[in-house]
Design an enzyme around this catalytic site. Structure first.
Site, PDB file in Angstrom:
ATOM      1  N   SER A 541      82.354   9.227 -57.076  1.00  0.00           N
ATOM      2  CA  SER A 541      81.214   9.466 -56.196  1.00  0.00           C
ATOM      3  C   SER A 541      81.639   9.192 -54.747  1.00  0.00           C
ATOM      4  O   SER A 541      82.539   9.851 -54.241  1.00  0.00           O
ATOM      5  CB  SER A 541      80.028   8.615 -56.633  1.00  0.00           C
ATOM      6  N   ASP A 624      76.814  17.544 -63.381  1.00  0.00           N
ATOM      7  CA  ASP A 624      76.636  16.702 -62.195  1.00  0.00           C
ATOM      8  C   ASP A 624      75.889  17.504 -61.137  1.00  0.00           C
ATOM      9  O   ASP A 624      76.480  18.320 -60.429  1.00  0.00           O
ATOM     10  CB  ASP A 624      77.994  16.245 -61.658  1.00  0.00           C
ATOM     11  N   HIS A 656      77.194  12.991 -63.725  1.00  0.00           N
ATOM     12  CA  HIS A 656      77.945  12.240 -62.715  1.00  0.00           C
ATOM     13  C   HIS A 656      78.832  11.181 -63.370  1.00  0.00           C
ATOM     14  O   HIS A 656      79.774  10.691 -62.763  1.00  0.00           O
ATOM     15  CB  HIS A 656      76.951  11.599 -61.750  1.00  0.00           C
TER      16      HIS A 656
END
Length: 688
Positions: A541, A624, A656
């Site tokens: 991320s 995601d 994610h």
């Protein structure tokens, strides 16, 4: 690590005699997970199997005795995708009797026994716009799969939005002749409350039963929803509604509407009745479009005509996210990020703004806590060396019983302990305070030897590396490849005051970047057992973004390999995300023209494409929607065209995060193959 048991939160019966919790094991041979329920005797510490029935998914102690339970069975007699509710004596599960069969996949059970002997309960599931419960197994399949939207927020996390939304339902189990049966229909308290948008509770994607509560006498309900007066994608603001259990959606009253409490306009969380039902506690942020603003504790009367909402320890520079009432209602026990841990703090409900709470736990991060009948707190937490510890602590901070430590029980965790880690503080040019980093050592570590560096960067960016267990980014698993793991907490990290958290806004590419440079410098200069010349860096991320940023800057040349999991490659494409409030806040405003004064432009990793040279492993998943898979494909394509050694890993069924154990095993295997080759830990002839 992946095959080790994963245990739930210990849940004690009302008298505090025993607690139950789930334990799930996965077999890589059988490709199957099995769940059993364990019982912990809170007097002797003895642990035994309470139930091997994996269909029991949730249990609530309801009275009239200390062992009376109501539980969810994940199937029903009709076999139509619904669930069943059973009552039983927890000491004799053979006494279980069917109380209700519900025609939808309800979950999130909360229940209390009323003075009449009936049971009032709450559950949630998705509901149609008309308020009836949605059951995918019974829903009519449309001839077309088309989706049409006229407002932004078309998808969230890993799901496209549909007309069906979460809703809290209440029901009554009538007692008669020693048995219970469902009385009438369930009441939907949420669906139909609309303005700019419509109410939904729990709030996706992470909302659960913590988004609503039922009073101890069963007469009142609280539920949390995003603010129906504001567009979903642009604002974090949410509100808590009070409604009588016997009422409906039109009887609900907001207890914290914008304007009612000065400054309190942001996200709310954890609405919880006191144990006598007279008070309500909850958290709320000030910022109306900032998801990582400081949580402030609020207490109100459980009386919509006389709420008297007030803040508790309102100036405390921590952001608590878990709460529990003391038995007498005079104290709130809250857990908050604090210096790389999440610690439990008792806070008097009448604490003045300047009150500074003192922690009563130290290491670890609680997954849950419960105030027992004797006033002690039953804590279920994890640490870097243990996937689950269960213990009690009193209000003075004295640990009174340690019941369970996974690292002393699970063969997969044998030998792990607090000796596996340490921490250091270092200075940076971005902040006046010293910043913290964890050090995690490999098995059989010796300070007289040298080990390559594994430099991890956390996501968020408003998050932190905590002293907690993880099955996704487990520091010790990385270390035991033969690395010394360095896990810094740079600008944006939680637990060192709100200023440090807030400072990352509009500064993704400088403040945290330089903090990480200074962390690397400290390691290089102060830790002779770390071989930085053979180091690798990895992150997910925001941590993935930072590794992409490293790639174009001098820091990228300090590593032999980089790993990006679901990170930003092109910040000019940030509006492909779903939660625009996050981008608008962290980029310093809405997206306009991409000129050089815009942070969307300034901190874009692809501006430095000409410098890309370090071998780079890329992971990005199809589901995601926070950071679309095109970001990872773009990164990989650009690396390939430039001739930089690179590899792309994709999971079509993951979001994610990588949650499926089989996928996680592949994730670890492929990443370790890559980094171990470039760090020299592997004798392989190729990283591919």
């Amino acid at each position: 690590m992946l095959a080790a048991p994963r245990r739930g939160v210990a849940q004690a019966n009302p008298s505090g005699d025993f607690a139950i919790y789930t334990s799930t094991n996965y077999s890589f041979e059988d490709k199957e997970a099995t769940t059993v329920w364990q019982q912990l005797d809170l007097s002797s510490g003895a642990i035994s199997t309470w139930s091997s029935d994996s269909n029991i998914t949730e249990v609530v102690f309801v009275g009239p005795t200390n062992t009376t339970i109501l539980y969810i069975n994940s199937t029903n007699e009709a076999g139509d995708g619904g669930i069943s509710l059973y009552t039983a004596d927890a000491t004799r599960l053979s006494s279980a009797r069917l109380a209700a069969s519900l025609p939808a996949p309800f979950s999130g059970l909360k229940a209390v026994a009323t003075k009449s002997g009936d049971i009032h309960f709450l559950v949630y599931t998705q509901a149609y716009p008309n308020g009836t419960a949605y059951n995918e197994d019974l829903a009519e399949k449309p001839a077309s799969t088309a989706r049409i939207y006229t407002d932004i927020y078309v998808r969230h996390w890993d799901t496209y939005l549909t007309p069906q939304r979460n809703a809290v339902f209440g029901g009554v189990l009538r007692r008669g002749n020693g048995t219970y049966s469902l009385a009438g229909e369930l009441t939907n308290y949420v669906t139909g409350k609309c303005n700019a948008t419509c109410a939904e509770s729990p709030v996706p994607p992470f909302g659960n039963a913590g988004d609503y509560d039922i009073s101890p006498d069963g007469s009142q309900v609280l539920f949390l929803t995003k603010n129906i007066d504001l567009p979903l994608a642009n604002f974090t603001s949410s509100q808590i509604y009070w409604v009588p259990f016997s009422g409906g959606v039109n009887d609900s009253i907001a207890i914290n509407p914008i304007g009612a409490t000065p400054g309190a306009e942001g996200a709310s969380s954890s609405p919880t009745f006191s144990k006598d039902g007279s008070k309500i506690a909850y958290f709320q942020m000030n910022g109306v479009y900032y998801e990582s603003d400081r949580n402030i504790i609020y207490v109100a009367n459980a009386a919509p005509n006389n709420l008297q909402v007030r803040s508790v320890a309102g100036d405390w520079d921590r952001s608590p996210d878990v709460l529990a009432w003391s038995n007498d209602g005079s104290v709130l026990y809250v857990a908050a990020p604090d210096l790389g841990r999440e610690r439990v703090f008792p806070v008097p409900v009448d604490a003045a703004a300047e009150y500074k709470p003192r922690n009563i736990t130290n290491e670890g991060v609680p997954a849950g806590m419960q105030v027992l009948a004797n006033g002690q707190i039953l804590v279920s937490d994890s640490k870097i060396w243990s996937s689950r510890d269960i213990y009690t602590v009193n209000s003075e901070g004295n640990v009174t019983n340690v019941y369970f430590q996974a690292n002393l029980v699970d063969k997969e965790l044998t030998g792990l302990g607090p000796q596996d880690l340490s921490e250091f503080y270092f200075s940076s040019n971005s902040t006046e305070i010293n910043l913290q980093s964890w050090i995690i050592y490999p098995a059989n570590f010796s300070a007289d030897k040298t080990y390559p560096l594994a430099f991890l960067v956390h996501g968020g960016p408003q998050s932190a590396f905590y002293n907690s267990w993880s099955t996704r980014w487990n520091y010790k698993v990385w270390a035991d490849q033969g690395y010394v793991v360095i896990a810094p907490n740079p600008t944006a990290s939680l637990g060192w005051g709100q200023n440090l958290t807030d400072a990352v806004a509009s500064h993704w590419g400088d403040y945290p970047y330089w903090d990480l440079v200074y962390a690397w410098d400290y390691v290089n200069e102060k830790l002779p057992y770390v071989d930085t010349s053979r180091g690798i860096s990895a992150g997910a991320s925001f941590g993935g973004y930072m590794n992409n940023w490293f790639q174009g800057h001098e820091m990228g040349r300090r590593f032999k390999a980089l790993v990006t999991h679901d990170g930003v490659t092109n910040s000019l494409a940030d509006y492909a995300t779903e939660e625009l409030w996050f981008i608008n806040h962290d980029e310093g405003g809405i997206f306009t023209s991409p000129n050089e004064t815009s942070t969307y432009y300034r901190w874009n990793p692809i501006l430095y494409y000409e410098n890309w040279a370090t071998p780079h492993f890329v992971v990005h998943n199809d589901l995601d929607y926070r950071l679309p898979v095109s970001e990872g494909i773009m990164l990989f394509n650009m690396l390939q065209v430039k001739g930089v050694p690179s590899k792309f890993l994709n999971f079509p069924d993951e979001n994610h995060w990588v949650l499926n154990r089989e996928n996680s095993r592949v994730w670890h295997r492929e990443i370790f193959k890559w980094i171990n080759y470039y760090s020299g830990l592997s004798n392989a002839s190729s990283p591919y």
